[in-house]
Design an enzyme around this catalytic site. Structure first.
Site: not given
Ligand code: 6LW
Length: 513
Positions: A14, A175
């Site tokens: 992240d 996200e």
């Molecule tokens: C994070 C989400 C993700 O909150 O994995 O790859 C989750 N993305 O954005 C945990 O790292």
């Protein structure tokens, strides 16, 4: 010049980045590990040095607990605005009680960060955006839309209405949002598909911050899905513009091996050149992330190989503990003591099966091929007393070599736990209270040995790497190499002293498959 991905190896997921002059700052998620949120610095985007943590004091934050590798600190964003660095992030539990988003700030990213300002907002993956008119905004991941609210940073409060921006192109889990302003457009970058093998980056843009957002005609703008590339699962990116006007993305990705592919080092940080000369950015090689990129746009130092990044030694004599050492959830500092002979761990009644409160100190395994050695002095005499070195995915998936007391005597053991299955691979009667332990890793096995009195090495045994992978052990982190001591039901009577810890990783031997 060529550079190699990942630019930060081991469990550094992240990533989020900001630039101040010629200095770049990177933050990564840390989940249950303390200190929380790694802060690293670079001048050339390829070589990163860890300079601190945003969460370094127990008094700052109680990490939310639950299942290991799935709780604590998720997905930070770092931004710099008018002399202040902000880091906004989520503290998560997988139990009832959920999560909370908060930010901390500092003028010196290598120093202490403020206490958290809690925002009581829903969702994960928060981000900040500073507009030209001086207003600050908070972005979060709702279900399923990315949402935006203005934030008053003086008061530490969100203000005004919640605006739903975009739900992505239909992939799972839209996200990891970030907004960038360029040529009068607001570009919204998100991830979709989940952080596993369908991970992708998608984009939309609008003339108005609050939308409506029109999707990029060639979404996903970046993905390695279904390609069987050495780097997989690439996504969760953040963009930065260098002083010459070139754009770069940092993102997470994995280096899986075997069939079906699995990975044991967690999600690592990659650097991707971005061509933003047109209306929409072109990431990497036509949207793909390669192990090696050729570029003449980075400072010359980016082309240097730096072997010192592959090795580490600690005799634990320094007053400052190296920043690479981690603890599980908020540590009880009374379990760790610096002694003349090394680092002393005071094992308590816990066992390695416990997800918190244990005398455990670990570092990320940063290379597939590695050798770690440590000297342990442990005059154990009480039933259950145990200390050793473990290769540790979580409290249910780990292999370790340890000295322990059982019945009438001291033993040197190699044990393995894979979920609910437990096995003692080897148990030797061992009279001495001192041992040098060695852990070797490659893509197939973790092999443990110990050094005999005549200096030669004797193999204790080995365990498959494939059972200590994210695909088997679960969730969001990679393996740690850790030192520990525990009493297994009773506080230890004896101290475990560790010294001469060395780690040597091999970068060039990594892509054996
Ligand atoms: C994070 C989400 C993700 O909150 O994995 O790859 C989750 N993305 O954005 C945990 O790292």
């Amino acid at each position: 010049m060529k550079y190699q991905n990942p630019v930060v190896t081991g469990c550094y997921p992240d990533p989020s980045i900001c630039r101040v002059g010629e200095d770049y700052y990177l933050v990564n998620s840390t989940f249950e590990f303390f200190p929380g949120v790694v802060v690293s610095h670079s001048k050339d985007l390829v070589h990163w040095k860890q300079i601190g943590h945003c969460i370094s004091r127990n008094s700052q934050l109680k990490l939310m607990e639950g299942n290991m590798n799935n709780t604590g600190i998720f997905a930070p964003t770092i931004r710099y605005h008018e002399g202040i660095f902000y880091m906004v992030v989520t503290n998560v539990t997988d139990r009832q009680g959920g999560k909370d988003n908060f930010y901390v700030w500092t003028k010196d990213p290598a120093g202490e960060w403020s206490d958290p300002v809690f925002l009581h907002t829903p969702g994960i993956d928060p981000s900040f955006f500073f507009d030209d008119d001086g207003k600050a905004y908070y972005m979060g991941t709702g279900s399923p839309e990315i949402y935006l609210r203005e934030i008053d940073l003086e008061k530490g409060e969100l203000v005004g209405e919640t605006v739903k921006l975009w739900a992505g192109t239909g992939g799972a889990y839209p996200e990891g949002p970030h907004i960038y302003k360029r040529n009068g457009w607001y570009y919204l970058l998100i991830s979709e598909g989940g952080t596993e093998r369908c991970h992708m980056l998608t984009m939309a843009r609008s003339r108005d911050l609050k939308g409506p957002y029109e999707p990029c005609p060639h979404n996903p703008v970046m993905t390695n899905r279904s390609l069987r590339f050495p780097l997989e699962s690439v996504g969760h990116a953040d963009l930065v513009e260098d002083p010459d006007g070139n754009w770069w993305a940092i993102c997470l990705g994995t280096r899986p091996f075997g069939y079906p592919p699995r990975h044991n080092l967690g999600r690592e940080t990659m650097l991707v050149p971005v061509d933003f000369s047109g209306d929409w950015p072109v990431f990497g090689d036509q949207g793909k992330v390669l192990e090696e990129f050729e570029t003449d746009l980075l400072p010359e130092s980016a082309g240097n190989t730096n072997d010192s990044e592959n090795s580490f030694f600690d005799d634990f004599t320094s007053d400052e503990r190296d920043l690479g050492w981690n603890y599980i959830y908020n540590p009880d500092w009374s379990l760790y003591e610096k002694r003349a002979g090394g680092l002393c761990l005071h094992g308590n009644e816990k066992s390695l099966k416990d997800a918190s409160g244990i005398a455990w100190m670990g570092r990320r395994q940063k290379h597939h091929v590695s050798i770690t050695e440590v000297t342990l002095e442990f005059p154990c005499t009480q039933d259950g007393e145990e200390a050793g070195m473990t290769i540790f995915m979580n409290n249910r998936h780990h292999y370790e070599a340890a000295l322990l007391w059982e019945g009438q005597g001291r033993k040197l053991v190699l044990k393995r736990q894979i979920g609910s299955l437990e096995k003692t691979e080897c148990k030797l009667d061992y009279e001495r209270d001192k041992v040098v332990l060695k852990l070797e890793s490659d893509l197939e096995v973790y092999r443990f040995s110990y050094q005999k009195e005549d200096g030669s090495w004797e193999k204790l045994g080995e365990g498959e790497v494939q059972y200590l992978t994210t695909e088997v052990g679960g969730h969001f982190t990679g393996n740690y190499i850790a030192l520990y001591s525990c009493g297994n039901g009773k506080k230890c009577r004896n101290d475990a002293i560790f010294s001469n810890f060395s780690y040597q990783g091999t970068r060039s031997g990594e892509f054996l498959r």
